[in-house]
Design a protein around this motif. Structure first.
Motif, PDB file in Angstrom:
ATOM      1  N   PRO A 179       0.853  -1.186   0.000  1.00  0.00           N
ATOM      2  CA  PRO A 179       0.000   0.000   0.000  1.00  0.00           C
ATOM      3  C   PRO A 179       0.894   1.242   0.000  1.00  0.00           C
ATOM      4  O   PRO A 179       1.742   1.402   0.880  1.00  0.00           O
ATOM      5  N   VAL A 180       0.744   2.087  -0.997  1.00  0.00           N
ATOM      6  CA  VAL A 180       1.631   3.231  -1.195  1.00  0.00           C
ATOM      7  C   VAL A 180       0.857   4.531  -1.015  1.00  0.00           C
ATOM      8  O   VAL A 180      -0.276   4.655  -1.476  1.00  0.00           O
ATOM      9  N   LYS A 181       1.496   5.479  -0.347  1.00  0.00           N
ATOM     10  CA  LYS A 181       0.925   6.810  -0.150  1.00  0.00           C
ATOM     11  C   LYS A 181       1.778   7.813  -0.905  1.00  0.00           C
ATOM     12  O   LYS A 181       2.996   7.854  -0.729  1.00  0.00           O
ATOM     13  N   VAL A 182       1.142   8.596  -1.773  1.00  0.00           N
ATOM     14  CA  VAL A 182       1.808   9.660  -2.516  1.00  0.00           C
ATOM     15  C   VAL A 182       1.318  10.976  -1.904  1.00  0.00           C
ATOM     16  O   VAL A 182       0.117  11.247  -1.914  1.00  0.00           O
ATOM     17  N   GLU A 183       2.247  11.753  -1.352  1.00  0.00           N
ATOM     18  CA  GLU A 183       1.899  13.029  -0.722  1.00  0.00           C
ATOM     19  C   GLU A 183       2.623  14.167  -1.433  1.00  0.00           C
ATOM     20  O   GLU A 183       3.737  13.991  -1.911  1.00  0.00           O
ATOM     21  N   TRP A 184       1.972  15.326  -1.470  1.00  0.00           N
ATOM     22  CA  TRP A 184       2.646  16.497  -1.988  1.00  0.00           C
ATOM     23  C   TRP A 184       2.217  17.720  -1.192  1.00  0.00           C
ATOM     24  O   TRP A 184       1.090  17.830  -0.733  1.00  0.00           O
ATOM     25  N   LEU A 185       3.191  18.603  -0.978  1.00  0.00           N
ATOM     26  CA  LEU A 185       2.970  19.873  -0.294  1.00  0.00           C
ATOM     27  C   LEU A 185       3.212  20.980  -1.304  1.00  0.00           C
ATOM     28  O   LEU A 185       4.237  20.993  -1.987  1.00  0.00           O
ATOM     29  N   ASN A 186       2.240  21.895  -1.400  1.00  0.00           N
ATOM     30  CA  ASN A 186       2.387  23.011  -2.325  1.00  0.00           C
ATOM     31  C   ASN A 186       1.693  24.239  -1.751  1.00  0.00           C
ATOM     32  O   ASN A 186       1.272  24.231  -0.593  1.00  0.00           O
ATOM     33  N   GLY A 187       1.550  25.267  -2.537  1.00  0.00           N
ATOM     34  CA  GLY A 187       0.949  26.511  -2.075  1.00  0.00           C
ATOM     35  C   GLY A 187      -0.551  26.568  -2.248  1.00  0.00           C
ATOM     36  O   GLY A 187      -1.141  27.642  -2.155  1.00  0.00           O
ATOM     37  N   VAL A 188      -1.197  25.447  -2.496  1.00  0.00           N
ATOM     38  CA  VAL A 188      -2.643  25.415  -2.695  1.00  0.00           C
ATOM     39  C   VAL A 188      -3.292  24.883  -1.415  1.00  0.00           C
ATOM     40  O   VAL A 188      -3.004  23.769  -0.989  1.00  0.00           O
ATOM     41  N   ALA A 189      -4.144  25.700  -0.800  1.00  0.00           N
ATOM     42  CA  ALA A 189      -4.805  25.292   0.447  1.00  0.00           C
ATOM     43  C   ALA A 189      -5.595  24.024   0.202  1.00  0.00           C
ATOM     44  O   ALA A 189      -6.220  23.888  -0.845  1.00  0.00           O
ATOM     45  N   PRO A 190      -5.517  23.079   1.089  1.00  0.00           N
ATOM     46  CA  PRO A 190      -4.957  23.038   2.437  1.00  0.00           C
ATOM     47  C   PRO A 190      -3.471  22.703   2.495  1.00  0.00           C
ATOM     48  O   PRO A 190      -2.985  22.284   3.539  1.00  0.00           O
ATOM     49  N   PHE A 191      -2.738  22.864   1.427  1.00  0.00           N
ATOM     50  CA  PHE A 191      -1.275  22.744   1.337  1.00  0.00           C
ATOM     51  C   PHE A 191      -0.747  21.315   1.357  1.00  0.00           C
ATOM     52  O   PHE A 191       0.182  21.012   0.648  1.00  0.00           O
ATOM     53  N   GLY A 192      -1.286  20.445   2.172  1.00  0.00           N
ATOM     54  CA  GLY A 192      -0.873  19.046   2.201  1.00  0.00           C
ATOM     55  C   GLY A 192      -1.931  18.182   1.534  1.00  0.00           C
ATOM     56  O   GLY A 192      -3.112  18.282   1.846  1.00  0.00           O
ATOM     57  N   HIS A 193      -1.521  17.358   0.580  1.00  0.00           N
ATOM     58  CA  HIS A 193      -2.448  16.517  -0.186  1.00  0.00           C
ATOM     59  C   HIS A 193      -1.897  15.099  -0.227  1.00  0.00           C
ATOM     60  O   HIS A 193      -0.685  14.903  -0.213  1.00  0.00           O
ATOM     61  N   ALA A 194      -2.770  14.106  -0.322  1.00  0.00           N
ATOM     62  CA  ALA A 194      -2.312  12.720  -0.373  1.00  0.00           C
ATOM     63  C   ALA A 194      -3.319  11.845  -1.101  1.00  0.00           C
ATOM     64  O   ALA A 194      -4.521  12.113  -1.066  1.00  0.00           O
ATOM     65  N   VAL A 195      -2.810  10.837  -1.778  1.00  0.00           N
ATOM     66  CA  VAL A 195      -3.621   9.777  -2.380  1.00  0.00           C
ATOM     67  C   VAL A 195      -2.921   8.453  -2.084  1.00  0.00           C
ATOM     68  O   VAL A 195      -1.729   8.427  -1.788  1.00  0.00           O
TER      69      VAL A 195
END
Length: 136
Positions: A77-93
């Motif tokens: 099971p893999v989690k791909v996360e990214w942090l950027n300048g788009v609210a809420p800033f932290g995203h994951a799938v």
């Protein structure tokens, strides 16, 4: 972390472009299981590709190069996360790698610089992390 919509495609059905610029990761572009058992050992190779015509999407391809992730018995099971300048800033799938061949996850990373991390859930492994530059 917020969950964003994603498209998971197995195999080579999606056109792709060259990888976007990214900082090197000290551990390379592989997710390695911590306990390297013969039965479920070996890395999952991570590749990043821009999506033609979509500067806001990043294709993340997960390819087992050993037994880890190559069968239901060795599922990863893999989690791909990214942090950027788009609210809420932290995203994951999340996606489960459990068959030979590639699993691709297209994420709406947005333009500019984002921190991208790929790791496993519930399976001890060394993940990858790097800054990715998506040009607008």
């Amino acid at each position: 972390m917020a969950t964003a919509a994603t498209l998971v495609v197995s195999g080579a059905g999606v056109a792709s472009a060259a990888p976007p610029p990214a900082t090197p990761n000290p551990g390379g572009d592989n997710v390695w299981p911590v306990i390297n058992l013969d039965r479920c050992g070996g890395p999952i190779q991570i590749a990043r590709e821009s999506v033609p015509g979509r500067t806001d999407l990043l294709g993340v391809t997960l390819t087992p190069t050993g037994n880890f992730g190559a069968s239901p018995e060795c599922a990863a099971p893999v989690k791909v996360e990214w942090l950027n300048g788009v609210a809420p800033f932290g995203h994951a799938v999340t996606a489960t790698v459990d068959r030979p061949g590639s699993t691709r996850v297209d994420i709406p990373i947005g333009a500019g610089v984002s921190l991208l991390t790929v790791q496993t859930l519930g399976v001890p492994a060394f993940g990858t992390s790097q800054y990715v530059w998506m040009q607008p």
